[in-house]
Design a protein around this motif. Structure first.
Motif, PDB file in Angstrom:
ATOM      1  N   SER A  26      40.367  41.651  40.320  1.00 22.93           N
ATOM      2  CA  SER A  26      41.248  41.017  41.304  1.00 22.93           C
ATOM      3  C   SER A  26      42.717  41.238  40.969  1.00 22.93           C
ATOM      4  CB  SER A  26      40.951  39.522  41.415  1.00 22.93           C
ATOM      5  OG  SER A  26      41.242  38.854  40.205  1.00 22.93           O
ATOM      6  N   VAL A  27      43.061  41.225  39.684  1.00 18.61           N
ATOM      7  CA  VAL A  27      44.450  41.470  39.288  1.00 18.61           C
ATOM      8  C   VAL A  27      44.849  42.899  39.611  1.00 18.61           C
ATOM      9  CG1 VAL A  27      46.015  41.662  37.306  1.00 18.61           C
ATOM     10  CG2 VAL A  27      44.493  39.687  37.505  1.00 18.61           C
ATOM     11  N   LEU A  28      43.997  43.868  39.323  1.00 16.41           N
ATOM     12  CA  LEU A  28      44.297  45.267  39.605  1.00 16.41           C
ATOM     13  C   LEU A  28      44.398  45.542  41.103  1.00 16.41           C
ATOM     14  CD1 LEU A  28      42.005  47.114  37.019  1.00 16.41           C
ATOM     15  CD2 LEU A  28      44.480  46.791  36.891  1.00 16.41           C
ATOM     16  N   LYS A  29      43.538  44.882  41.883  1.00 20.92           N
ATOM     17  CA  LYS A  29      43.529  45.100  43.332  1.00 20.92           C
ATOM     18  C   LYS A  29      44.734  44.466  44.019  1.00 20.92           C
ATOM     19  CE  LYS A  29      39.618  47.363  44.009  1.00 20.92           C
ATOM     20  NZ  LYS A  29      39.606  48.736  44.601  1.00 20.92           N
ATOM     21  N   SER A  30      45.234  43.380  43.446  1.00 19.11           N
ATOM     22  CA  SER A  30      46.303  42.621  44.106  1.00 19.11           C
ATOM     23  C   SER A  30      47.708  42.980  43.634  1.00 19.11           C
ATOM     24  CB  SER A  30      46.085  41.115  43.891  1.00 19.11           C
ATOM     25  OG  SER A  30      44.818  40.716  44.367  1.00 19.11           O
ATOM     26  N   ASN A  31      47.797  43.768  42.566  1.00 17.49           N
ATOM     27  CA  ASN A  31      49.104  44.051  41.977  1.00 17.49           C
ATOM     28  C   ASN A  31      49.199  45.508  41.519  1.00 17.49           C
ATOM     29  OD1 ASN A  31      50.121  41.046  41.562  1.00 17.49           O
ATOM     30  ND2 ASN A  31      48.012  41.142  40.838  1.00 17.49           N
ATOM     31  N   LYS A  32      50.404  46.035  41.539  1.00 14.77           N
ATOM     32  CA  LYS A  32      50.645  47.368  40.988  1.00 14.77           C
ATOM     33  C   LYS A  32      50.928  47.211  39.498  1.00 14.77           C
ATOM     34  CE  LYS A  32      53.566  51.469  41.295  1.00 14.77           C
ATOM     35  NZ  LYS A  32      53.763  51.506  39.818  1.00 14.77           N
ATOM     36  N   ILE A  33      49.995  47.610  38.659  1.00  9.83           N
ATOM     37  CA  ILE A  33      50.117  47.438  37.214  1.00  9.83           C
ATOM     38  C   ILE A  33      50.634  48.729  36.582  1.00  9.83           C
ATOM     39  CG2 ILE A  33      48.883  46.913  35.079  1.00  9.83           C
ATOM     40  CD1 ILE A  33      49.144  44.564  37.074  1.00  9.83           C
ATOM     41  N   ASP A  34      51.635  48.596  35.708  1.00  2.00           N
ATOM     42  CA  ASP A  34      52.217  49.756  35.031  1.00  2.00           C
ATOM     43  C   ASP A  34      51.555  50.035  33.680  1.00  2.00           C
ATOM     44  OD1 ASP A  34      54.295  50.246  36.991  1.00  2.00           O
ATOM     45  OD2 ASP A  34      55.280  48.444  36.224  1.00  2.00           O
ATOM     46  N   ILE A  35      51.219  48.972  32.946  1.00  2.00           N
ATOM     47  CA  ILE A  35      50.671  49.128  31.595  1.00  2.00           C
ATOM     48  C   ILE A  35      49.438  48.250  31.426  1.00  2.00           C
ATOM     49  CG2 ILE A  35      51.092  48.821  29.125  1.00  2.00           C
ATOM     50  CD1 ILE A  35      54.074  49.252  29.676  1.00  2.00           C
ATOM     51  N   PHE A  36      48.355  48.866  30.986  1.00  2.00           N
ATOM     52  CA  PHE A  36      47.146  48.133  30.610  1.00  2.00           C
ATOM     53  C   PHE A  36      47.024  48.218  29.098  1.00  2.00           C
ATOM     54  CE2 PHE A  36      42.700  48.132  29.311  1.00  2.00           C
ATOM     55  CZ  PHE A  36      42.199  47.025  29.962  1.00  2.00           C
ATOM     56  N   PHE A  37      46.922  47.055  28.463  1.00  2.00           N
ATOM     57  CA  PHE A  37      46.863  46.977  26.997  1.00  2.00           C
ATOM     58  C   PHE A  37      45.625  46.194  26.589  1.00  2.00           C
ATOM     59  CE2 PHE A  37      47.701  44.540  23.123  1.00  2.00           C
ATOM     60  CZ  PHE A  37      48.175  45.512  22.250  1.00  2.00           C
ATOM     61  N   THR A  38      44.894  46.717  25.602  1.00  2.00           N
ATOM     62  CA  THR A  38      43.779  45.946  25.058  1.00  2.00           C
ATOM     63  C   THR A  38      43.669  46.202  23.566  1.00  2.00           C
ATOM     64  OG1 THR A  38      41.437  45.371  25.285  1.00  2.00           O
ATOM     65  CG2 THR A  38      42.014  47.694  25.584  1.00  2.00           C
ATOM     66  N   SER A  39      43.490  45.141  22.820  1.00  2.00           N
ATOM     67  CA  SER A  39      43.430  45.211  21.363  1.00  2.00           C
ATOM     68  C   SER A  39      42.145  44.550  20.872  1.00  2.00           C
ATOM     69  CB  SER A  39      44.652  44.505  20.755  1.00  2.00           C
ATOM     70  OG  SER A  39      44.537  44.416  19.354  1.00  2.00           O
ATOM     71  N   CYS A  40      41.217  45.374  20.378  1.00  2.00           N
ATOM     72  CA  CYS A  40      39.968  44.877  19.796  1.00  2.00           C
ATOM     73  C   CYS A  40      39.272  43.885  20.725  1.00  2.00           C
ATOM     74  CB  CYS A  40      40.237  44.223  18.447  1.00  2.00           C
ATOM     75  SG  CYS A  40      38.764  43.983  17.423  1.00  2.00           S
ATOM     76  N   ALA A  41      39.085  44.286  21.991  1.00  2.00           N
ATOM     77  CA  ALA A  41      38.495  43.365  22.964  1.00  2.00           C
ATOM     78  C   ALA A  41      37.310  43.968  23.712  1.00  2.00           C
ATOM     79  CB  ALA A  41      39.563  42.918  23.966  1.00  2.00           C
ATOM     80  N   ILE A  42      37.412  45.217  24.164  1.00  2.00           N
ATOM     81  CA  ILE A  42      36.352  45.761  25.018  1.00  2.00           C
ATOM     82  C   ILE A  42      35.028  45.897  24.281  1.00  2.00           C
ATOM     83  CG2 ILE A  42      37.970  46.952  26.536  1.00  2.00           C
ATOM     84  CD1 ILE A  42      37.228  49.572  25.162  1.00  2.00           C
ATOM     85  N   ASN A  43      35.078  46.019  22.957  1.00  2.00           N
ATOM     86  CA  ASN A  43      33.838  46.162  22.186  1.00  2.00           C
ATOM     87  C   ASN A  43      32.999  44.887  22.160  1.00  2.00           C
ATOM     88  OD1 ASN A  43      36.338  45.838  20.462  1.00  2.00           O
ATOM     89  ND2 ASN A  43      34.794  45.045  19.044  1.00  2.00           N
ATOM     90  N   TYR A  44      33.573  43.767  22.615  1.00  2.00           N
ATOM     91  CA  TYR A  44      32.811  42.519  22.673  1.00  2.00           C
ATOM     92  C   TYR A  44      32.119  42.326  24.021  1.00  2.00           C
ATOM     93  CZ  TYR A  44      34.938  41.258  18.247  1.00  2.00           C
ATOM     94  OH  TYR A  44      35.318  41.258  16.928  1.00  2.00           O
ATOM     95  N   LEU A  45      32.262  43.302  24.913  1.00  2.00           N
ATOM     96  CA  LEU A  45      31.633  43.210  26.225  1.00  2.00           C
ATOM     97  C   LEU A  45      30.275  43.900  26.226  1.00  2.00           C
ATOM     98  CD1 LEU A  45      34.706  44.192  28.422  1.00  2.00           C
ATOM     99  CD2 LEU A  45      33.924  41.878  27.872  1.00  2.00           C
ATOM    100  N   LYS A  46      29.403  43.449  27.109  1.00  2.00           N
ATOM    101  CA  LYS A  46      28.106  44.105  27.254  1.00  2.00           C
ATOM    102  C   LYS A  46      28.295  45.531  27.763  1.00  2.00           C
ATOM    103  CE  LYS A  46      23.519  43.574  29.310  1.00  2.00           C
ATOM    104  NZ  LYS A  46      22.622  42.712  30.129  1.00  2.00           N
TER     105      LYS A  46
END
Length: 267
Positions: free
Chosen positions: A143-163
């Motif tokens: 919803s955030v990506l669809k509703s806004n123009k995002i310039d920078i996506f940052f993730t630190s040691c997070a996606i590996n905790y997802l299924k």
């Protein structure tokens, strides 16, 4: 439950990492150890209270982890977009530490142009603390990506905790976010899932709050493939702007895993 624990004993890689057959199995084990895992009410409250105490002591002098690579990417953005404040998503951004720091560079306007993506429980807890009420928290990256123009996506040691750890990356490239930062990654050449044990005191920034029992906290997790990550970006017309071994703190087991910090830019 005993069968699960006995089976797990034969899969111990280290004192804090227990290899499992799949993510669902790891999640089941972690639910036995501490209900709700990352959505644990006590964990969310602890992280925000710890952060609140740290800010009271340090005020403007607080420097969040992973700041090095974040500032490198911001420099790339500013060099090409002078006088423009970047819109920013911090995926798995905990209590909003990075956005609080960026206020010292961009002023209050950064709060209108940034979002923290977190679990529903963490989002709910954010509403209870004065320092985090000015930060936009959401549990829906889509919803955030669809509703806004995002310039920078940052993730630190997070996606590996997802299924599905590659799902946020696929969403980001499909929306053509110009800059993507991946840091504190837990890579392995042969990805595997596991149950990770930590202690409450190891979560969040600052000193342990002694009024809390330093109980075990368990999370389901997995290692991710550097090759697969790079292929996703390459197939979607991104190039690598930075590839360095800057922050190794995301690695759980150094014999089986490694880390690398990556910045991708849309061509």
């Amino acid at each position: 439950m005993l069968k699960i624990l006995e089976k797990l004993k034969r899969r111990v890689v280290s004192s804090n990492l227990f290899v499992t057959e799949n993510y669902d199995y790891a999640e089941k084990l972690c639910e036995i150890k501490n209900k709700s895992c990352y959505q644990s009410e006590i964990l969310c409250k602890y992280r925000f209270e710890k952060m609140s105490n740290l800010l009271e002591v340090n005020q403007d002098f607080f420097i969040p982890p992973s700041l090095n690579i974040l500032l490198r990417c911001i420099k790339l953005f500013v060099n090409s977009n002078k006088s423009i404040i970047p819109s920013f998503v911090d995926f798995g951004g905990a209590c909003g530490e990075n956005i609080l720091f960026l206020e010292s560079i961009f002023g209050d306007e950064i709060y209108d142009k940034s979002w923290v993506i977190e679990t529903p429980a963490q989002v709910e807890e954010s509403r209870k603390w004065s320092f985090s009420r000015k930060i936009r928290f959401s549990s829906s990256l889509k919803s955030v990506l669809k509703s806004n123009k995002i310039d920078i996506f940052f993730t630190s040691c997070a996606i590996n905790y997802l299924k599905n750890p590659y799902d946020p990356i696929m969403q980001v490239v499909s929306e053509k976010v110009p800059y993507v930062i991946l840091t504190r990654n837990n890579f392995s050449k042969n990805p595997f899932t596991f149950a990770q044990k930590s202690f409450l005191s190891e979560n969040g920034n600052g000193k342990h709050l002694k009024k809390y029992i330093d109980r075990e906290i368990w999370y389901p997790s997995s290692t991710i493939s550097e090759t697969k990550i790079k292929n996703i970006f390459n197939e979607n017309h991104y190039s690598i702007k930075l590839e360095k071994f800057i922050d190794n703190t995301g690695v759980i087991n150094e014999k089986k895993c490694y880390s690398k910090d990556l910045i991708f830019m849309l061509n």
